[in-house]
Motif scaffolding. Structure first.
Motif, short mmCIF file in Angstrom:
data_model
loop_
_atom_site.label_atom_id
_atom_site.label_comp_id
_atom_site.label_asym_id
_atom_site.label_seq_id
_atom_site.Cartn_x
_atom_site.Cartn_y
_atom_site.Cartn_z
N GLY A 160 -3.65 1.41 -2.95
CA GLY A 160 -2.69 2.48 -3.03
C GLY A 160 -2.69 3.30 -4.27
O GLY A 160 -2.58 4.57 -4.37
N VAL A 161 -3.13 2.66 -5.29
CA VAL A 161 -3.41 3.46 -6.80
C VAL A 161 -4.29 4.54 -6.31
O VAL A 161 -4.48 5.74 -6.81
CB VAL A 161 -3.74 2.58 -7.91
N TYR A 196 1.04 -1.26 -0.08
CA TYR A 196 -0.02 -0.06 0.10
C TYR A 196 0.84 1.34 -0.05
O TYR A 196 0.68 2.16 -0.52
CB TYR A 196 -0.89 -0.16 1.28
N ILE A 238 9.90 3.95 -9.59
CA ILE A 238 9.33 2.60 -9.14
C ILE A 238 10.17 1.51 -8.96
O ILE A 238 10.20 0.81 -8.17
CB ILE A 238 7.96 2.52 -10.17
N VAL A 288 -2.11 -2.86 -3.31
CA VAL A 288 -1.83 -2.26 -4.29
C VAL A 288 -2.76 -1.31 -4.87
O VAL A 288 -2.81 -0.10 -5.28
CB VAL A 288 -0.97 -3.15 -5.47
N SER A 300 5.17 6.01 -5.08
CA SER A 300 5.44 5.68 -6.21
C SER A 300 4.49 6.71 -7.26
O SER A 300 5.10 7.21 -8.42
CB SER A 300 5.36 4.30 -6.70
N THR A 330 3.12 1.73 -3.13
CA THR A 330 2.31 2.27 -4.35
C THR A 330 1.94 3.69 -4.16
O THR A 330 2.14 4.58 -5.08
CB THR A 330 1.01 1.25 -4.55
#
Length: 484
Positions: free
Chosen positions: A110-111, A55, A207, A107, A61, A58
């Protein structure tokens, strides 16, 4: 200004703060659920590290990229998309049957979180046009971030005790859906007059660097610190970092302008954010394992015991913010460094019989440290920066916070795993001693950097950097890279 317009502006601010509260809450609420997740999904400690870091990694990044997406395609649209993705990711986390699905869903969270965080700041600055009102709104927005992270363990403990670890993720679903509807109804659409160019090469290199370092640290206790796999991953990560710097130096509109780091306040704020949030996330990670695995406390009791962190942070954060506004960031940063070191130092002799009173005192000191640190980080990062670059500088400061949280779980978790022997009751407290000393070092780093980056010499470097950043770009022929 008409009262109805003012009410609408603060409704928009509330929506933005709500989204940030969800992002921050998920950063820390999951910590208290880690032992339950471990038992339910039968995962090793490295799996717990990935549950958190999938989490935060992401988020770290994609924050800067997401901000540019909002400028280009519309902030309301990107914000709603982020809310929707985050909500969907939360629902998938809640029904995850195994670690792989849980990590992938984290993930996705996180996006979505990355699309919400910087875009919400842009929405606020676009709605609150007067400088005084904007400063107040940003202060409330920043306070929501700090409070959400501080109360996360308490909320996590309450939900876990009532309905299990999946409830932590189910909570996000109705709140996220409500926020999507409110955003569509009340948040106006806006775009930047001139959107920054995309930088896919820089994004990929960044990343690869962050993911490579995190992977190598988490997996090294199992693969071996000197194994070929660990060495190869570290090598790729470092090569990506070197490539990132070289490539960004040649772009007219870099993802992160390397010249920023010529400003001591900016460079120091970046390192202080990493050090301070490494200390916070490392503290919470070790403390969760200690309370539940070593002492056998329930998740509810463990979460309630951390209440002093939330209370102290909520009391100290606003005071720190007001002090920074009136007197500058130097004193709060120095105080934060001292308090972070003291909170970890109090636990360097942790054992199964450590008095609860000592734990509560350490939690209180940690909360005060976090409350003192969070407000001046962004202030220090943008100190002396041209107004046109202040948004990017603030985004880098936010990214640094997430990098610190990612490294905290990766580094401290790996140290504990490498040193843990015997039963959890005695093995975990003894294994954590080295981790607490690392956190003492993080606090000292904040202390030293706070002194070095807030004096006259530091201000002079910020002024020189600002002058370079506002110089006209050299004209070049098509296809010829810009060299600074």
């Amino acid at each position: 200004m008409p009262e109805s317009t003012n009410h609408r502006r603060y409704l928009i601010l509330t929506i933005c703060c709500l989204s940030l509260f969800l992002v921050g809450l998920d950063n820390t609420a999951v910590n208290v659920a880690l032992p339950s997740i471990q038992r339910d999904l039968k995962t090793p400690i490295s799996g717990l590290q990935w549950t958190v870091d999938a989490y935060t990694l992401t988020l770290a990044s994609l924050l800067i990229l997401a901000g540019s997406l909002g400028d280009r395609f519309g902030r309301r649209q990107v914000f709603m998309t982020g809310l929707s993705v985050f909500t969907a990711g939360s629902a998938l986390c809640a029904i995850a049957p195994n670690l792989g699905v849980l990590a992938a869903s984290r993930v996705l969270q996180g996006v979505g979180g990355a699309m919400m965080n910087p875009v919400a700041m842009s929405i606020i600055t676009n709605v609150f046009t007067e400088a005084k009102d904007r400063a107040k709104a940003i202060g409330l927005w920043s306070a929501a971030a700090g409070v959400s992270m501080a109360v996360g363990p308490v909320v996590g403990g309450l939900l876990l005790g009532a309905a299990g670890w999946r409830a932590i993720f189910w909570l996000n679903v109705p709140i996220g859906l409500a926020a999507v509807v409110l955003t569509r109804l009340f948040v106006p659409e806006s775009k930047a007059p001139t959107a920054r160019r995309f930088d896919p090469v820089g994004q990929v290199l960044g990343i690869v660097f962050l993911a490579g370092v995190t992977y190598a640290i988490i997996e090294a206790p199992h693969a071996g610190w000197l194994s070929a796999r660990t060495f190869a991953v570290f090598t790729v990560a470092l090569a990506s970092a070197a490539g990132f710097v070289r490539y960004e130096m040649r772009r007219e509109q870099p993802l992160i302008d390397p010249r920023f780091f010529g400003s001591l306040p900016f460079a120091g704020a970046t390192l202080m954010a990493i050090s301070g949030f490494l200390a916070l996330s490392g503290f919470l990670f070790m403390n969760t394992l200690y309370l539940q695995e070593a002492l056998g406390y329930s998740a509810l009791k463990a979460g309630l015991l951390t209440l002093p962190i939330a209370v102290a942070s909520m009391l100290g954060g606003p005071r720190s913010g007001r002090y920074v506004a009136n007197h500058g960031p130097r004193a709060p940063l120095i105080l934060a460094g001292v308090l972070f070191s003291v909170s970890a130092l109090m636990l360097t002799g942790l054992s199964p019989t450590t008095p609860v009173a000592l734990l509560l005192a350490a939690y209180t000191v940690l909360g005060l440290a976090f409350g003192a640190l969070n407000p001046p980080i962004t202030n220090t990062a943008v100190s002396g920066m041209p107004r046109a670059q202040a948004g990017v500088a603030a985004a880098v400061a936010s990214t640094s916070r997430q990098v610190g949280q990612t490294l905290g779980v990766a580094v401290i978790g790996s140290v504990v795993v490498a040193r843990a022997t015997g039963p959890a009751r005695t093995g975990l407290p003894a294994a954590s001693h080295a981790g607490w000393w690392i956190l003492v070092g993080c606090g000292l780093a904040v202390l030293v950097l706070g002194m070095l980056t807030t004096g006259k010499r530091a201000a002079a470097t910020a002024a020189r950097t600002a002058a370079r950043l506002t110089e006209p770009e050299p004209t070049t022929e098509p296809g010829i890279p810009v060299l600074r």
